[in-house]
Design a protein around this motif. Structure first.
Motif, PDB file in Angstrom:
ATOM      1  N   UNK A   8       0.845  -1.208   0.000  1.00 39.27           N
ATOM      2  CA  UNK A   8       0.000   0.000   0.000  1.00 39.27           C
ATOM      3  C   UNK A   8       0.876   1.253   0.000  1.00 39.27           C
ATOM      4  N   UNK A   9       1.909   1.254   0.801  1.00 38.75           N
ATOM      5  CA  UNK A   9       2.829   2.400   0.853  1.00 38.75           C
ATOM      6  C   UNK A   9       3.497   2.608  -0.506  1.00 38.75           C
ATOM      7  N   UNK A  10       3.945   1.529  -1.121  1.00 38.32           N
ATOM      8  CA  UNK A  10       4.582   1.615  -2.446  1.00 38.32           C
ATOM      9  C   UNK A  10       3.594   2.150  -3.474  1.00 38.32           C
ATOM     10  N   UNK A  11       2.351   1.694  -3.424  1.00 39.54           N
ATOM     11  CA  UNK A  11       1.335   2.172  -4.368  1.00 39.54           C
ATOM     12  C   UNK A  11       1.110   3.670  -4.202  1.00 39.54           C
ATOM     13  N   UNK A  12       0.966   4.137  -2.958  1.00 37.40           N
ATOM     14  CA  UNK A  12       0.769   5.572  -2.723  1.00 37.40           C
ATOM     15  C   UNK A  12       1.977   6.386  -3.177  1.00 37.40           C
ATOM     16  N   UNK A  13       3.172   5.903  -2.942  1.00 40.01           N
ATOM     17  CA  UNK A  13       4.366   6.624  -3.382  1.00 40.01           C
ATOM     18  C   UNK A  13       4.453   6.672  -4.908  1.00 40.01           C
ATOM     19  N   UNK A  14       4.099   5.599  -5.570  1.00 38.86           N
ATOM     20  CA  UNK A  14       4.100   5.591  -7.040  1.00 38.86           C
ATOM     21  C   UNK A  14       3.113   6.614  -7.589  1.00 38.86           C
ATOM     22  N   UNK A  15       1.926   6.665  -7.008  1.00 38.85           N
ATOM     23  CA  UNK A  15       0.923   7.641  -7.438  1.00 38.85           C
ATOM     24  C   UNK A  15       1.427   9.065  -7.182  1.00 38.85           C
ATOM     25  N   UNK A  16       2.001   9.306  -6.008  1.00 41.07           N
ATOM     26  CA  UNK A  16       2.498  10.634  -5.664  1.00 41.07           C
ATOM     27  C   UNK A  16       3.591  11.091  -6.632  1.00 41.07           C
ATOM     28  N   UNK A  17       4.570  10.232  -6.901  1.00 42.69           N
ATOM     29  CA  UNK A  17       5.674  10.634  -7.766  1.00 42.69           C
ATOM     30  C   UNK A  17       5.251  10.762  -9.221  1.00 42.69           C
ATOM     31  N   UNK A  43       2.215  11.855 -10.112  1.00 42.01           N
ATOM     32  CA  UNK A  43       1.541  13.159 -10.107  1.00 42.01           C
ATOM     33  C   UNK A  43       2.542  14.303 -10.034  1.00 42.01           C
ATOM     34  N   UNK A  44       3.591  14.132  -9.256  1.00 35.33           N
ATOM     35  CA  UNK A  44       4.628  15.163  -9.117  1.00 35.33           C
ATOM     36  C   UNK A  44       5.360  15.379 -10.443  1.00 35.33           C
ATOM     37  N   UNK A  45       5.679  14.285 -11.118  1.00 32.46           N
ATOM     38  CA  UNK A  45       6.357  14.366 -12.417  1.00 32.46           C
ATOM     39  C   UNK A  45       5.477  15.099 -13.437  1.00 32.46           C
ATOM     40  N   UNK A  46       4.197  14.738 -13.501  1.00 36.55           N
ATOM     41  CA  UNK A  46       3.276  15.383 -14.436  1.00 36.55           C
ATOM     42  C   UNK A  46       3.086  16.858 -14.093  1.00 36.55           C
ATOM     43  N   UNK A  47       3.027  17.178 -12.805  1.00 38.26           N
ATOM     44  CA  UNK A  47       2.898  18.573 -12.380  1.00 38.26           C
ATOM     45  C   UNK A  47       4.119  19.382 -12.803  1.00 38.26           C
ATOM     46  N   UNK A  48       5.309  18.810 -12.642  1.00 39.05           N
ATOM     47  CA  UNK A  48       6.518  19.535 -13.032  1.00 39.05           C
ATOM     48  C   UNK A  48       6.541  19.796 -14.533  1.00 39.05           C
ATOM     49  N   UNK A  49       6.093  18.846 -15.321  1.00 35.17           N
ATOM     50  CA  UNK A  49       6.028  19.062 -16.772  1.00 35.17           C
ATOM     51  C   UNK A  49       5.075  20.208 -17.104  1.00 35.17           C
ATOM     52  N   UNK A  50       3.914  20.227 -16.464  1.00 36.96           N
ATOM     53  CA  UNK A  50       2.945  21.301 -16.704  1.00 36.96           C
ATOM     54  C   UNK A  50       3.488  22.657 -16.253  1.00 36.96           C
ATOM     55  N   UNK A  51       4.126  22.689 -15.094  1.00 36.02           N
ATOM     56  CA  UNK A  51       4.700  23.941 -14.583  1.00 36.02           C
ATOM     57  C   UNK A  51       5.808  24.430 -15.509  1.00 36.02           C
ATOM     58  N   UNK A  52       6.685  23.536 -15.954  1.00 37.07           N
ATOM     59  CA  UNK A  52       7.767  23.932 -16.858  1.00 37.07           C
ATOM     60  C   UNK A  52       7.222  24.481 -18.178  1.00 37.07           C
ATOM     61  N   UNK A  53       6.146  23.888 -18.678  1.00 39.78           N
ATOM     62  CA  UNK A  53       5.526  24.391 -19.901  1.00 39.78           C
ATOM     63  C   UNK A  53       4.939  25.782 -19.667  1.00 39.78           C
ATOM     64  N   UNK A  54       4.325  25.979 -18.517  1.00 40.62           N
ATOM     65  CA  UNK A  54       3.759  27.287 -18.174  1.00 40.62           C
ATOM     66  C   UNK A  54       4.866  28.337 -18.061  1.00 40.62           C
ATOM     67  N   UNK A  55       5.979  27.969 -17.441  1.00 38.19           N
ATOM     68  CA  UNK A  55       7.114  28.897 -17.319  1.00 38.19           C
ATOM     69  C   UNK A  55       7.612  29.291 -18.704  1.00 38.19           C
ATOM     70  N   UNK A  56       7.698  28.320 -19.584  1.00 35.16           N
ATOM     71  CA  UNK A  56       8.125  28.599 -20.956  1.00 35.16           C
ATOM     72  C   UNK A  56       7.104  29.512 -21.645  1.00 35.16           C
ATOM     73  N   UNK A  57       5.815  29.241 -21.475  1.00 32.88           N
ATOM     74  CA  UNK A  57       4.776  30.097 -22.056  1.00 32.88           C
ATOM     75  C   UNK A  57       4.783  31.488 -21.433  1.00 32.88           C
TER      76      UNK A  57
END
Length: 120
Positions: A16-25, A27-41
């Motif tokens: 369960x802990x591994x599953x939650x960490x996988x989901x968190x990371x 989501x974090x990776x996808x968020x960073x991609x979106x933020x980096x695209x916004x910074x570029x825009x």
């Protein structure tokens, strides 16, 4: 019988802990991609960034979401904050010690002004 229950719990809890960490990371990776695209825009290039902070985990006192703080070489004491939450990026900045949103008048004092791509 008691040993089976203990062994089952010892297997289930880490899974369960591994599953939650996988989901968190993920989501974090996808968020960073979106933020980096916004910074570029927004119009800030990687060459203009002097430092960026993207904490692994936020404290409990900050709002929900992922945050990236950008410091640029030209903006002494001022910095840009990008928050990703609910599939969108929210911009704010600290200008002369005041946290302001994208439609505040103090934004005009920043070296990097928002481009047409990010204006509401």
């Amino acid at each position: 019988m008691k040993n089976r229950i203990i062994i089952s719990v010892l297997w289930i809890v880490p899974l369960i802990i591994i599953a939650f960490l996988c989901i968190y990371f993920t989501n974090r990776y996808n968020a960073e991609k979106e933020i980096d695209q916004y910074i570029q825009d927004y119009g800030i290039t990687k060459a203009e960034i002097s430092n960026e902070e993207y904490p692994l985990f936020n404290s409990l006192s900050v709002p929900k979401g992922f945050f990236k703080t950008i410091y640029t070489k030209e903006d002494e004491g001022n910095y840009y904050i990008f928050q990703f939450d609910n599939k969108k990026v929210i911009f704010s900045a600290v200008v002369e010690g005041n946290e302001v949103s994208i439609d505040d008048k103090l934004i005009e004092k920043l070296k990097h002004q928002p481009s047409e791509k990010v204006l509401p």
